[in-house]
Design a protein around this motif. Structure first.
Motif, short mmCIF file in Angstrom:
data_model
loop_
_atom_site.label_atom_id
_atom_site.label_comp_id
_atom_site.label_asym_id
_atom_site.label_seq_id
_atom_site.Cartn_x
_atom_site.Cartn_y
_atom_site.Cartn_z
N ASP A 2 67.83 -21.23 99.47
CA ASP A 2 66.96 -20.10 99.14
C ASP A 2 65.77 -20.15 100.09
OD1 ASP A 2 64.78 -18.74 97.95
OD2 ASP A 2 65.93 -18.64 96.08
N ASN A 10 77.23 -10.29 107.21
CA ASN A 10 77.12 -9.44 106.03
C ASN A 10 76.88 -8.01 106.50
OD1 ASN A 10 76.43 -8.24 103.68
ND2 ASN A 10 75.06 -9.87 102.99
N TYR A 55 63.59 -9.46 101.51
CA TYR A 55 64.02 -9.43 100.11
C TYR A 55 63.96 -8.00 99.57
CZ TYR A 55 64.24 -10.38 95.14
OH TYR A 55 64.61 -10.38 93.82
N GLU A 77 75.98 -5.46 104.96
CA GLU A 77 74.78 -4.86 104.38
C GLU A 77 73.60 -4.95 105.35
OE1 GLU A 77 74.13 -3.76 100.90
OE2 GLU A 77 76.28 -3.41 101.12
N HIS A 93 67.42 -7.60 98.51
CA HIS A 93 67.36 -8.16 97.17
C HIS A 93 68.13 -9.46 97.05
CE1 HIS A 93 65.06 -4.90 95.66
NE2 HIS A 93 65.83 -4.09 96.36
N THR A 94 68.07 -10.24 98.08
CA THR A 94 68.59 -11.60 97.99
C THR A 94 67.72 -12.48 98.86
OG1 THR A 94 70.41 -13.05 98.56
CG2 THR A 94 70.26 -11.02 99.79
N ARG A 95 67.56 -13.72 98.42
CA ARG A 95 66.78 -14.65 99.20
C ARG A 95 67.64 -15.76 99.79
NH1 ARG A 95 63.17 -14.13 94.62
NH2 ARG A 95 64.42 -15.79 93.76
N LEU A 96 68.95 -15.63 99.57
CA LEU A 96 69.83 -16.70 100.04
C LEU A 96 70.00 -16.58 101.55
CD1 LEU A 96 72.54 -16.75 97.26
CD2 LEU A 96 70.55 -18.23 97.57
N ASP A 116 73.21 -15.00 103.14
CA ASP A 116 73.44 -13.56 103.13
C ASP A 116 72.91 -12.87 104.37
OD1 ASP A 116 74.65 -13.77 100.75
OD2 ASP A 116 72.89 -13.26 99.55
N TYR A 117 72.14 -13.62 105.14
CA TYR A 117 71.57 -13.00 106.34
C TYR A 117 72.26 -13.54 107.58
CZ TYR A 117 67.94 -11.44 103.18
OH TYR A 117 67.27 -10.86 102.15
N GLU A 137 63.92 -13.69 87.95
CA GLU A 137 64.72 -13.88 86.75
C GLU A 137 64.22 -15.03 85.87
OE1 GLU A 137 68.72 -14.38 88.06
OE2 GLU A 137 68.71 -12.36 88.91
#
Lengths: 498, 472
Positions: free
Chosen positions: A297, A437, A350, A439, A354-357, A360-361, A158
């Motif tokens: 991140d 998570n 990723y 996902e 689609h997240t690098r935080l 979230d894992y 981004e």
């Protein structure tokens, strides 16, 4: 041997890039151009391995030297390798095909342009490590900015525009001073040929200023604290392949530059500024390790760890001992492999989430066991566990540092602990623990491409961890010679000043 | 007096061609196409005639007031060739603006005649005549699109300010005549062993006038407005051709009549150079209009070319000649791209119009990428070498301050070039532009871009010619 093997190494990727540029494929996926790129880069890798095999390890002279008149009476196109540069060349040719394979899914648009950029970048990177003329070196060194700027800017995340600009302007700002220094050297000595400059030497009274000018460029590129701020941004926003090249090779250009030019050309300047480099390196090791601890991140964390590891490298180089220098080069090769692998690992998850935080894992070990294993190897390589290549590098660097200055070495050793802390904590939060998570449960384990890429990086990390001889043997004579030259230059100067 | 008229054959040929072309244009209806083609042909022949003289070693004619030497020949050929490109790439543009008239090429030829006189002048009066001949033609050209308010405004602005600077220049000339007793450059040089204040004033006035002509800071104010207001083809001409002549005159003045007074003018040139480099870099950042941006960027580039002259060494002058040559090629290529931003007979000139160009026009964007990086001076493109030679000369004279300021301002300047690249490559795309460009435009763009990319493979191509030029 009349085949210009180094020039073929340098320009083979360019030929590939031109070929891809003119090839028109109707297929949107541009598969054919990918195979061309892969073929070219692998051929280049084998060529460099061949170079290594016929490389004579018993001499410190530059080998396979090619000289061509370029600007008559002024600059020659001169390339050659010694035991130091050949390792970087192999690192480059090894990492590039991995990047080409890794673009499989990550690059969605304009794959063809991306491959062209990567190939051109390979040309420029090999050129940097081969060139034996300051102006030629500068051309390759600066030319690399263009493809990297595009890689970050076009295919990045981004905030890619901001990062690309920051990367470009920071590096350019550092480098222009080096250009002034190069031109000054020409007017002082009448040549920009590195071999001749080694013989002639540079007048002691100019060395400090010239050293600083070169330092400004290499410090930005390394990157050293406090000019490292472009690196986390560039890494985070760059596509995976871009991060890999950036971490694995572009940063090494600066380390190589320190060894070849700062130490080789300006021994008096180097000796004078050793405390400065030590302090900056220690700050980099401790401070950026602490910063890395607090990152949320993953890519940013690895980026900061790169800064810390490069802090070890600069520390090792300026211990100016056999061990320190060998360790630094070893550490650079090792870090090239490890950081490339870590960025690829982040890229793997990723792509799926689609997240690098980091938050979230969690609990990936039960979902992606194969991934957990390779990630473990790389994490351990990063914290330099004995048995990985990282250990040899850091161990030698610390040995060199203890020889030179006890305090510095002690503080640097603390950095090793911090390095273990942030990478293990990262590993724990991502791989172990409960699945928070939902996902994550849908994620697939590594596919065959990813297994191929990651294991091809893991194998040398472990191999060189147990058996560092090939690397050490290759560089030993050259480093010996460098240090001899350095010491004799210093003592000559002391005699003269007395 | 026995003068070999062969030596000024190019000038004679050009004057006769202008008159005959004018006659043809007036008496033959709808002859603009013919006149355009004939003008291009004239310029080709002109270049060949000058090339024919290149074996001549420095010769002074007309009571030492006119000089034919290497630098004059080189600059004249450069002028003629760049004028050929200017004419051949701007036809489409002029047609769509409905100003495709016979006066246009004839005015350009007139101004080129003026420039050739300027380049070869070795006397203040001859120089002034040449200068006025080119300026008068340029005034008309700036206002050529007379139905457009901006164009008329820029013509008027250019006229008023340029006339002022010509006045200053003339005043400087008269002071110099008063204090040295001659208008001939060589005799002035002989009479400047001691420097009265009046002479210094004379030099300052002349430098101001010349700085105005190449739009160097602090005499640059006209450039952005005139560049923006004039029709793009005229802007192209302004950005390239007069600068060649003016740079040559700069070199000629400082290296021939004022060669002994380097202490007097060196600081002035260094100041102008630094101010132009910094101002050009900083002021261009906020621009939205491409032509305005080019104006500021050319101010910056003039700063660099003056840095070469500021050294006072013949390497410095040679590096300036190399710089101006590469500058001309880069800008030519940039304007080719500008002419390609056409949709339904309407030309676009805002930076925003380039947004996402790379999606629909990959080749055009790639050329722009190369041109912009070259303008920014990033190796291995030709623009880097231009700067490299300048800084070689500057550092040889140990002028580190100038070199470092210059290189730092390239970093600032890189920012706005990068901004354009960002808009082309990173931003979302817009509507497609037309792709039916004339052959001349395409060839010019391709040739110049290829030059920029591949210059590094054989840098001696330019350096070899220019290093043989004997400056003094």
């Amino acid at each position: 041997m009349n085949i210009p093997i180094l020039s073929s190494l340098i320009f083979l990727p360019t030929i590939g890039a031109i070929f891809i540029f003119f090839s028109r494929s109707k297929n949107e996926k541009y598969n054919s151009s990918k195979y061309v790129a892969l073929f070219i880069t692998i051929a280049n890798f084998f060529l460099s391995i061949y170079l290594w095999l016929i490389f004579d390890q018993s001499t410190s002279d530059f080998q396979f030297v090619e000289t061509r008149e370029w600007i008559p009476g002024f600059i020659n196109y001169k390339v050659g390798v010694d035991g130091i540069s050949i390792l970087f060349i192999i690192l480059t040719t090894f990492i590039t095909p991995i990047c080409v394979v890794s673009v499989n899914k990550t690059i969605k648009s304009r794959l063809k342009d991306f491959l062209i950029s990567i190939l051109l970048l390979e040309t420029l990177m090999i050129g940097v490590f081969c060139s034996l003329d300051l102006v030629i070196f500068y051309l390759f060194f600066e030319g690399g900015l263009i493809p990297m700027f595009l890689i970050i800017g076009i295919w990045g995340g981004e905030r890619r525009v901001y990062s690309a600009f920051k990367f470009f302007l920071f590096t350019l700002l550092g480098s222009v001073l080096m250009l002034v220094a190069i031109i000054s050297i020409y007017w002082l000595t009448g040549t920009t040929d590195v071999e001749k400059l080694y013989e002639i030497g540079i007048d002691a009274k100019y060395q400090n200023l010239l050293w600083l000018a070169f330092f400004s460029s290499f410090a930005v590129k390394t990157p050293m604290w406090p000019v490292h701020t472009w690196l986390p941004d560039a890494h985070v926003e760059a596509p995976t392949a871009g991060s890999v090249i950036l971490a694995a090779i572009l940063l090494k250009m600066a380390g190589y530059g320190f060894i070849r030019f700062s130490i080789g050309l300006f021994p008096i300047g180097s000796e004078y500024f050793v405390p400065l480099v030590f302090i900056l390196s220690l700050i980099a090791i401790i401070y950026t390790s602490l910063v890395a601890l607090m990152q949320e991140d993953m890519k940013k964390l690895i980026a900061y760890s790169s800064v810390a590891h490069m802090g070890f490298v600069t520390l090792g180089i300026f211990t100016l001992t056999q061990q320190g220098l060998e360790g630094s080069i070893f550490q650079m090769v090792s870090h090239g492999l490890v950081s490339a692998a870590l960025f690829l690992c982040v890229g793997v998850v990723y792509e799926r989430m689609h997240t690098r935080l980091i938050k979230d894992y969690g609990g990936l070990v039960s979902i992606m066991p194969k991934y957990a294993i390779v990630f473990m190897i790389f994490a351990l390589g990063s914290l330099s566990l004995p048995g990985t290549s990282g250990f040899i590098g850091e161990f030698l660097i610390l040995m060199g540092a203890f020889k030179k200055n006890f305090l510095v070495a002690t503080v640097a050793s603390l950095g090793v602990i911090l390095g273990a802390a942030y990478i293990l904590w990262l590993y724990k939060r991502v791989i172990f623990g409960k699945i928070k998570n939902q996902e994550v449960t849908k994620m697939l384990d590594l596919n065959k491409y990813e297994i191929l890429i990651l294991w091809s990086l893991a194998v040398p990390i472990i191999f060189f961890g147990f058996y560092p001889e090939p690397l050490i043997n290759t560089m030993e004579v050259s480093i010996n010679n460098l240090i001899d030259m350095y010491n004799s230059n210093l003592s000559n100067n002391i005699v003269m000043s007395k | 007096m026995n003068i070999d008229l062969n030596l000024i054959l190019p000038e004679i040929f050009l004057s006769l061609s202008i008159m005959s072309l004018l006659m043809i244009g007036v008496f033959k209806k709808k002859s603009s196409n013919l006149i355009f083609n004939l003008s291009i042909l004239t310029l080709f022949i002109l270049a060949a005639l000058i090339l024919n003289l290149s074996s001549v070693n420095k010769i002074l004619i007309f009571n030492n007031s006119y000089v034919i030497d290497d630098i004059a020949n080189f600059m004249k050929i450069l002028t003629a060739i760049s004028a050929i490109f200017v004419l051949s790439i701007s036809t489409d543009f002029l047609k769509s603006l409905k100003i495709y008239q016979i006066e246009y090429p004839i005015l350009i030829l007139c101004s080129i005649l003026g420039m050739m006189v300027m380049i070869s002048s070795n006397d203040l009066i001859v120089f002034y005549i040449g200068l006025e001949l080119q300026s008068l033609a340029l005034y008309v050209l700036a206002a050529f699109n007379r139905d457009n308010v901006l164009s008329s405004e820029s013509g008027l602005k250019y006229f008023v300010l340029s006339a002022l600077s010509s006045g200053l220049l003339l005043y400087g000339c008269s002071l110099i005549y008063g204090f040295t007793g001659s208008t001939n450059f060589n005799e002035i040089a002989n009479n400047t062993n001691q420097v009265p204040y009046g002479l210094t004033f004379g030099i300052v006035f002349i430098l101001v006038g010349l700085a105005f002509k190449i739009s160097a800071v602090p005499f640059h104010m006209w450039a952005p407005d005139v560049y923006q207001g004039s029709p793009t083809s005229v802007t192209l001409f302004f950005a390239l051709v007069p600068k060649i002549a003016a740079t040559c005159v700069f070199i000629r003045f400082l290296y021939v009549p004022f060669v002994n007074m380097i202490e007097q003018w060196q600081m002035i040139i260094i100041f102008i150079s630094i101010a132009s480099m910094i101002f050009g870099a900083v002021a261009a950042i906020g621009q939205k209009n491409l032509k305005r941006l080019i104006a500021y960027s050319s101010i910056g580039h003039m700063g660099y070319s003056l840095a070469g002259i500021a050294t006072g060494s013949s390497e410095g002058a040679q590096s300036t000649i190399i710089y101006i040559t590469i500058y001309v090629i880069m800008n030519l290529a940039l304007f080719c791209c500008l002419f390609m931003l056409k949709r339904n007979n309407e030309y676009f000139e805002n930076i925003e119009d380039l947004s996402g160009l790379s999606k629909n026009h990959p080749i055009l964007s790639l050329s722009l990428l190369i041109i912009l990086f070259s303008l920014a001076g990033i190796p291995p493109l030709a623009g880097f070498f231009a700067k490299f030679y300048i800084f070689m000369a500057v550092i040889e004279q140990s002028m580190f301050f100038l070199a470092i300021i210059g290189l730092l301002s390239t970093v600032v300047a890189a920012f706005y070039y990068l901004r354009i690249i960002k808009i082309i490559y990173f931003d979302p795309s817009k509507e497609k532009y037309d792709s039916n460009h004339s052959l001349g435009l395409r060839i010019s763009l391709i040739v110049s871009t290829i030059f920029l990319v591949f210059y590094f493979t054989y840098p001696n191509s330019l350096l070899g010619i220019i290093s043989k030029i004997n400056i003094i």
